[in-house]
Design a protein around this motif. Structure first.
Motif, PDB file in Angstrom:
ATOM      1  N   SER A 120       0.829  -1.201   0.000  1.00 21.74           N
ATOM      2  CA  SER A 120       0.000   0.000   0.000  1.00 21.74           C
ATOM      3  C   SER A 120       0.861   1.248   0.000  1.00 21.74           C
ATOM      4  O   SER A 120       0.571   2.232  -0.699  1.00 21.74           O
ATOM      5  N   ALA A 121       1.944   1.214   0.792  1.00 27.55           N
ATOM      6  CA  ALA A 121       2.846   2.365   0.837  1.00 27.55           C
ATOM      7  C   ALA A 121       3.528   2.595  -0.503  1.00 27.55           C
ATOM      8  O   ALA A 121       3.626   3.720  -0.993  1.00 27.55           O
ATOM      9  N   LEU A 122       3.987   1.496  -1.108  1.00 30.72           N
ATOM     10  CA  LEU A 122       4.642   1.625  -2.408  1.00 30.72           C
ATOM     11  C   LEU A 122       3.663   2.041  -3.494  1.00 30.72           C
ATOM     12  O   LEU A 122       3.984   2.830  -4.384  1.00 30.72           O
ATOM     13  N   SER A 123       2.436   1.504  -3.437  1.00 27.63           N
ATOM     14  CA  SER A 123       1.445   1.790  -4.460  1.00 27.63           C
ATOM     15  C   SER A 123       1.060   3.260  -4.489  1.00 27.63           C
ATOM     16  O   SER A 123       0.609   3.777  -5.519  1.00 27.63           O
ATOM     17  N   SER A 124       1.245   3.928  -3.360  1.00 31.99           N
ATOM     18  CA  SER A 124       0.938   5.357  -3.332  1.00 31.99           C
ATOM     19  C   SER A 124       1.866   6.137  -4.258  1.00 31.99           C
ATOM     20  O   SER A 124       1.549   7.261  -4.653  1.00 31.99           O
ATOM     21  N   LEU A 125       2.993   5.511  -4.602  1.00 31.94           N
ATOM     22  CA  LEU A 125       3.945   6.155  -5.502  1.00 31.94           C
ATOM     23  C   LEU A 125       3.614   5.883  -6.963  1.00 31.94           C
ATOM     24  O   LEU A 125       4.177   6.514  -7.852  1.00 31.94           O
ATOM     25  N   VAL A 126       2.724   4.918  -7.222  1.00 29.02           N
ATOM     26  CA  VAL A 126       2.387   4.549  -8.599  1.00 29.02           C
ATOM     27  C   VAL A 126       1.270   5.458  -9.107  1.00 29.02           C
ATOM     28  O   VAL A 126       0.094   5.161  -8.994  1.00 29.02           O
ATOM     29  N   SER A 127       1.662   6.560  -9.636  1.00 29.06           N
ATOM     30  CA  SER A 127       0.721   7.478 -10.276  1.00 29.06           C
ATOM     31  C   SER A 127       1.467   8.169 -11.405  1.00 29.06           C
ATOM     32  O   SER A 127       2.696   8.266 -11.383  1.00 29.06           O
ATOM     33  N   ASN A 128       0.709   8.613 -12.419  1.00 28.92           N
ATOM     34  CA  ASN A 128       1.345   9.250 -13.576  1.00 28.92           C
ATOM     35  C   ASN A 128       2.460   8.366 -14.141  1.00 28.92           C
ATOM     36  O   ASN A 128       3.571   8.821 -14.392  1.00 28.92           O
ATOM     37  N   THR A 129       2.136   7.094 -14.349  1.00 32.41           N
ATOM     38  CA  THR A 129       3.129   6.107 -14.768  1.00 32.41           C
ATOM     39  C   THR A 129       2.650   5.362 -16.018  1.00 32.41           C
ATOM     40  O   THR A 129       1.463   5.058 -16.146  1.00 32.41           O
ATOM     41  N   VAL A 130       3.586   5.105 -16.936  1.00 34.38           N
ATOM     42  CA  VAL A 130       3.310   4.213 -18.065  1.00 34.38           C
ATOM     43  C   VAL A 130       3.576   2.789 -17.590  1.00 34.38           C
ATOM     44  O   VAL A 130       4.707   2.462 -17.200  1.00 34.38           O
ATOM     45  N   ILE A 131       2.561   1.937 -17.596  1.00 36.52           N
ATOM     46  CA  ILE A 131       2.686   0.584 -17.052  1.00 36.52           C
ATOM     47  C   ILE A 131       2.387  -0.428 -18.160  1.00 36.52           C
ATOM     48  O   ILE A 131       1.333  -0.368 -18.797  1.00 36.52           O
ATOM     49  N   LEU A 151      -8.123  -3.574 -11.678  1.00 37.35           N
ATOM     50  CA  LEU A 151      -6.913  -2.844 -11.295  1.00 37.35           C
ATOM     51  C   LEU A 151      -6.459  -1.930 -12.427  1.00 37.35           C
ATOM     52  O   LEU A 151      -6.068  -0.775 -12.192  1.00 37.35           O
ATOM     53  N   ILE A 152      -6.516  -2.442 -13.660  1.00 37.73           N
ATOM     54  CA  ILE A 152      -6.127  -1.627 -14.820  1.00 37.73           C
ATOM     55  C   ILE A 152      -7.014  -0.394 -14.908  1.00 37.73           C
ATOM     56  O   ILE A 152      -6.537   0.730 -15.139  1.00 37.73           O
ATOM     57  N   ASN A 153      -8.300  -0.580 -14.702  1.00 36.59           N
ATOM     58  CA  ASN A 153      -9.240   0.549 -14.741  1.00 36.59           C
ATOM     59  C   ASN A 153      -8.939   1.551 -13.633  1.00 36.59           C
ATOM     60  O   ASN A 153      -9.003   2.767 -13.836  1.00 36.59           O
ATOM     61  N   ASP A 154      -8.590   1.025 -12.453  1.00 39.50           N
ATOM     62  CA  ASP A 154      -8.269   1.893 -11.322  1.00 39.50           C
ATOM     63  C   ASP A 154      -6.975   2.666 -11.586  1.00 39.50           C
ATOM     64  O   ASP A 154      -6.882   3.858 -11.269  1.00 39.50           O
ATOM     65  N   LEU A 155      -5.976   1.991 -12.159  1.00 37.21           N
ATOM     66  CA  LEU A 155      -4.715   2.664 -12.479  1.00 37.21           C
ATOM     67  C   LEU A 155      -4.943   3.798 -13.477  1.00 37.21           C
ATOM     68  O   LEU A 155      -4.313   4.856 -13.395  1.00 37.21           O
ATOM     69  N   LYS A 156      -5.862   3.557 -14.399  1.00 39.02           N
ATOM     70  CA  LYS A 156      -6.148   4.571 -15.418  1.00 39.02           C
ATOM     71  C   LYS A 156      -6.918   5.750 -14.824  1.00 39.02           C
ATOM     72  O   LYS A 156      -6.533   6.920 -15.039  1.00 39.02           O
ATOM     73  N   LEU A 157      -7.984   5.469 -14.083  1.00 39.33           N
ATOM     74  CA  LEU A 157      -8.883   6.532 -13.633  1.00 39.33           C
ATOM     75  C   LEU A 157      -8.438   7.197 -12.337  1.00 39.33           C
ATOM     76  O   LEU A 157      -8.591   8.415 -12.177  1.00 39.33           O
ATOM     77  N   GLU A 158      -7.896   6.387 -11.417  1.00 42.32           N
ATOM     78  CA  GLU A 158      -7.552   6.926 -10.106  1.00 42.32           C
ATOM     79  C   GLU A 158      -6.087   7.348 -10.000  1.00 42.32           C
ATOM     80  O   GLU A 158      -5.761   8.277  -9.269  1.00 42.32           O
ATOM     81  N   LYS A 159      -5.211   6.663 -10.742  1.00 41.08           N
ATOM     82  CA  LYS A 159      -3.774   6.950 -10.635  1.00 41.08           C
ATOM     83  C   LYS A 159      -3.235   7.709 -11.845  1.00 41.08           C
ATOM     84  O   LYS A 159      -2.040   7.973 -11.921  1.00 41.08           O
ATOM     85  N   ASN A 160      -4.117   8.038 -12.783  1.00 40.01           N
ATOM     86  CA  ASN A 160      -3.720   8.796 -13.975  1.00 40.01           C
ATOM     87  C   ASN A 160      -2.602   8.105 -14.755  1.00 40.01           C
ATOM     88  O   ASN A 160      -1.651   8.728 -15.235  1.00 40.01           O
ATOM     89  N   CYS A 161      -2.716   6.793 -14.900  1.00 37.56           N
ATOM     90  CA  CYS A 161      -1.680   6.009 -15.582  1.00 37.56           C
ATOM     91  C   CYS A 161      -2.102   5.676 -17.015  1.00 37.56           C
ATOM     92  O   CYS A 161      -3.290   5.681 -17.343  1.00 37.56           O
ATOM     93  N   GLN A 162      -1.111   5.400 -17.839  1.00 38.72           N
ATOM     94  CA  GLN A 162      -1.325   4.842 -19.164  1.00 38.72           C
ATOM     95  C   GLN A 162      -0.892   3.373 -19.104  1.00 38.72           C
ATOM     96  O   GLN A 162       0.270   3.078 -18.834  1.00 38.72           O
TER      97      GLN A 162
END
Length: 399
Positions: A120-131, A151-162
């Motif tokens: 959870s602590a590390l995941s807080s750093l996963v934002s604005n990331t190309v995964i 999870l993919i949907n959450d990374l896209k919508l909540e973490k602003n990831c591609q």
């Protein structure tokens, strides 16, 4: 047709923006999807507006928590060719697996720290990331694809990831077909990867023959070509002097035989409604003796033989199956190259430039004759062919 150049242009447009998205990259087995993505990332990483990057394969991951942890641990700056902290992260990961953190006590306080808390602590750093999430079709039975897509949907919508998902679409299970329309913004299909073949095959002669096979027979599995090329090099390295014509003849036979052995292709008959499967047994008679395929016995063969030969026509006109083909089949079956067999072939002049050229001419002229489609200078070529085929001892009998 979605080739490398077209896909690169499309991906650059998607990734050079900061807009979150989820993209599926699909294609046949072995077409080189992962290799394409790795080359793309190396070539265009400086255009990633999102300055962080992570690559994770689903193979071997058995829980959603483990997947989140892998993504977090693998995240690094996009302008790095590789994660410079990966060594330290790996050591940390091993330590985390071997130490019972819940048993650690200090100053009377129980430190109940688990892997999920660290994740959870590390995941807080996963934002604005190309995964990039690879090998989706190899997902573990213990990991729900529904959860992965969530999870993919959450990374896209909540973490602003591609998020780029790499998979063999036709082999993905029904769940993926259900969720892909809801989660994925783009589905890109890689169905032509000749660029990767050019990067893998260093021999110009071999590359030309393989490119023709790729285009005409439509086998796109890059691992297949690498295997054929390794076998080809092993063969020609055992022979000091071999003409280019002979090398092409060897490689053509090797490609066809390896194709049969690996894929057992189904060939359509003339009506295009009935098919038959080709295996290496196809070239053995009832006594397990090798059947040579040449113009001399072509008309005597079954309709299956003729259909097979016609199927190969765009790649190898007037396909020849001679003693060299028998040697290659023995080599693949026994997983070894017989130097004595090669020596015997050379002594019999099987691989000589003149003999192969004469055989090719013979096949071409006879095919024109049987099909009643005569090409220019047919009589001259037939006369030359007759001269090359008649034994010298018989010349005195010609009036």
């Amino acid at each position: 047709m979605a080739n490398v150049t077209n896909l690169e242009k499309k991906l650059v447009k998607l990734i050079e923006t900061e807009k979150p998205c989820a993209i599926a990259l699909t294609g046949e087995w072995g077409v080189g999807k992962t290799q394409f993505w790795n080359n793309f990332k190396k070539k265009y990483h400086d255009q990633f507006k999102l300055r962080k990057y992570a690559y994770v394969s689903l193979f071997g991951i058995d829980s959603l928590e483990s997947l989140k942890y892998e993504i977090a641990v693998k995240t690094h700056k996009a302008d790095q060719s590789e994660d410079r902290m990966q060594g330290a992260k790996s050591l940390f990961n091993k330590a985390l697996d071997t130490v019972d953190l819940s048993s650690i006590e200090g100053k009377g306080l129980s430190l109940n720290i688990g892997k999920s808390l660290i994740t959870s602590a590390l995941s807080s750093l996963v934002s604005n990331t190309v995964i990039c999430i690879d090998d989706v079709e190899r997902i573990s039975d213990s990991l729900s694809l529904k959860d992965v897509m969530g999870l993919i949907n959450d990374l896209k919508l909540e973490k602003n990831c591609q998020v780029i998902v790499i998979l063999h679409d036709s082999k993905a299970n029904e769940q993926f077909q259900e969720y892909k329309e809801k989660v994925l913004d783009e589905i890109l299909v890689l169905d032509d990867n000749l660029d990767a073949l050019e990067n893998s095959i260093t021999d110009k002669l071999a590359l030309d023959v393989m490119q023709l096979f790729y285009r005409k027979i439509r086998i796109k599995n890059l691992r297949f070509y690498k295997k054929v090329f390794n076998n080809y090099r092993q063969i020609i390295e055992n022979i000091d002097s071999l003409s280019d014509t002979s090398k092409k003849h060897v490689l053509r036979n090797l490609l066809v035989i390896q194709w049969i052995d690996d894929f057992q292709p189904e060939i359509s008959l003339e009506d295009d409604e009935h098919y038959f499967k080709v295996t290496l047994d196809f070239f053995q008679d009832e006594s397990n003796n090798f059947i040579e395929m040449s113009d001399d016995n072509f008309l005597k063969q079954s309709k299956n033989f003729k259909a097979f030969r016609n199927h190969l026509e765009p790649f190898y006109p007037l396909f020849l199956f001679d003693n060299w083909a028998k040697h290659i089949i023995d080599m693949l079956t026994n997983h070894d190259i017989s130097e004595d067999s090669i020596k015997g072939l050379l002594e019999e002049d099987i691989l000589s430039e003149a003999k192969i050229q004469a055989e090719l001419l013979h096949e071409q002229v006879m095919n024109e004759f049987y099909s009643l489609k005569l090409q220019p200078n047919f009589c001259e070529r037939l006369y030359y062919l007759a001269c090359t085929k008649i034994q010298k001892s018989e010349l005195n009998n010609i009036s």
